[in-house]
Scaffold this active site. Structure first.
Site, PDB file in Angstrom:
ATOM      1  N   ILE A   1     -33.438  47.743 -27.139  1.00 28.80           N
ATOM      2  CA  ILE A   1     -32.478  48.387 -27.679  1.00 28.80           C
ATOM      3  C   ILE A   1     -32.929  47.070 -29.456  1.00 28.80           C
ATOM      4  CG2 ILE A   1     -30.155  48.229 -28.192  1.00 28.80           C
ATOM      5  CD1 ILE A   1     -29.943  49.274 -25.804  1.00 28.80           C
TER       6      ILE A   1
ATOM      7  N   TYR B   1     -24.119  37.230  -2.903  1.00 27.02           N
ATOM      8  CA  TYR B   1     -25.191  37.562  -4.426  1.00 27.02           C
ATOM      9  C   TYR B   1     -24.777  38.935  -4.073  1.00 27.02           C
ATOM     10  CZ  TYR B   1     -27.213  38.091  -8.014  1.00 27.02           C
ATOM     11  OH  TYR B   1     -27.866  38.148  -9.615  1.00 27.02           O
TER      12      TYR B   1
END
Length: 275
Positions: A41, A152
């Protein structure tokens, strides 16, 4: 390529491309910093901005990759104004160095497009010992567990870091308005796009590469909302909003939590202050 989507109030939809939302817009006289401009992008955003006369500063970690993208843009658009500067968002020292060098350049800054990001990485710490996705994508919201490897989850951590982006933009917009500064700050969701963000998950990356072109946005479609918010006159003066598919959208309830945004702001400042 995404082929579904109804046009919203802006006249654009999920199918719109970056070139389509920027059609007819003159960006001459504007200077934009685009982070993560060496792929995906970021590259398409840089190309389309340059196509419309914007002076683009590609802020990239890999200077060789950045120079290659610059050369490609110049081959297509010989009159493009494109420069490459080094910026590693996982290092606060690099961020400060970039800011200092940019300030010294004397260039104006009309558009700051914080595009760079990492997604669903293994547990890693940045140069400043901050969980990598939070450090790169924002500097997530479990403030007391940012660096807790035992708790995590890569996808959850990515989501937290992106929520932090929304909250930060909202808090920044509020502070700018309170100070009477004519600067706007907005956040956006580009959509689901087949890029290299899943490189840390080879199985998922393989599936996306095989079927993504049929069910996900392509990169020109993924860059559309960024270019819309950056250039389109419909967005002039709009601040503190969340955009999706080149239209104003509603974020999650947490994304509208002003108290959480204030807490995040203060937490981020505590992490980024020189020790």
């Amino acid at each position: 390529m995404w082929i579904f989507g109804r046009k919203g109030p802006s006249g654009f939809s999920a199918c719109s491309t970056a070139e389509e939302v920027a059609q007819g817009i003159d960006g001459n006289g504007l200077t934009a910093v685009v982070t993560g401009a060496s792929s995906g992008i970021g590259t398409e955003t840089s190309r389309v901005l340059a196509l419309h006369g914007v002076h683009v500063i590609m802020a990239v970690r890999n200077m060789d990759a950045g120079r290659n993208v610059k050369e490609t843009i110049l081959k297509e658009i010989p009159t493009a104004k494109v420069d490459v500067m080094e910026l590693d968002l996982s290092s606060l020292a690099s961020v400060r160095k970039f800011a200092s060098e940019y300030k010294s350049s004397g260039l104006p800054l009309n558009l700051l497009i914080n595009n760079a990001g990492v997604m669903a990485t293994p547990f890693l710490l940045s140069h400043d010992s901050i969980e990598l996705q939070f450090a790169t994508n924002h500097l997530g919201i479990c403030f007391d567990k940012i660096n807790d490897e035992s708790a995590y989850n890569s996808v959850y951590a990515y989501g937290q870091s992106k929520l932090a982006n929304v909250l930060h933009a909202n808090e920044l917009a509020k502070r700018l308005q309170e100070e009477g500064v004519e600067i706007t700050a907005n956040s956006l969701h580009p959509g689901s796009i087949a890029t290299n963000l899943l490189r840390y998950h080879s199985f998922l990356d393989g599936i996306v590469n095989m079927v993504g072109k049929y069910v996900l946005k392509n990169i020109p479609q993924g860059a559309a909302t960024t270019c819309y918010v950056a250039l389109h006159p419909q967005v002039k003066g709009v601040s503190g909003e969340y955009f999706s598919d080149s239209n104003i959208a509603k974020p999650s309830s947490k994304g509208k939590d002003a108290e959480l945004g204030k807490k995040l702001w203060e937490f981020s400042i505590s992490l980024t202050e020189p020790k």
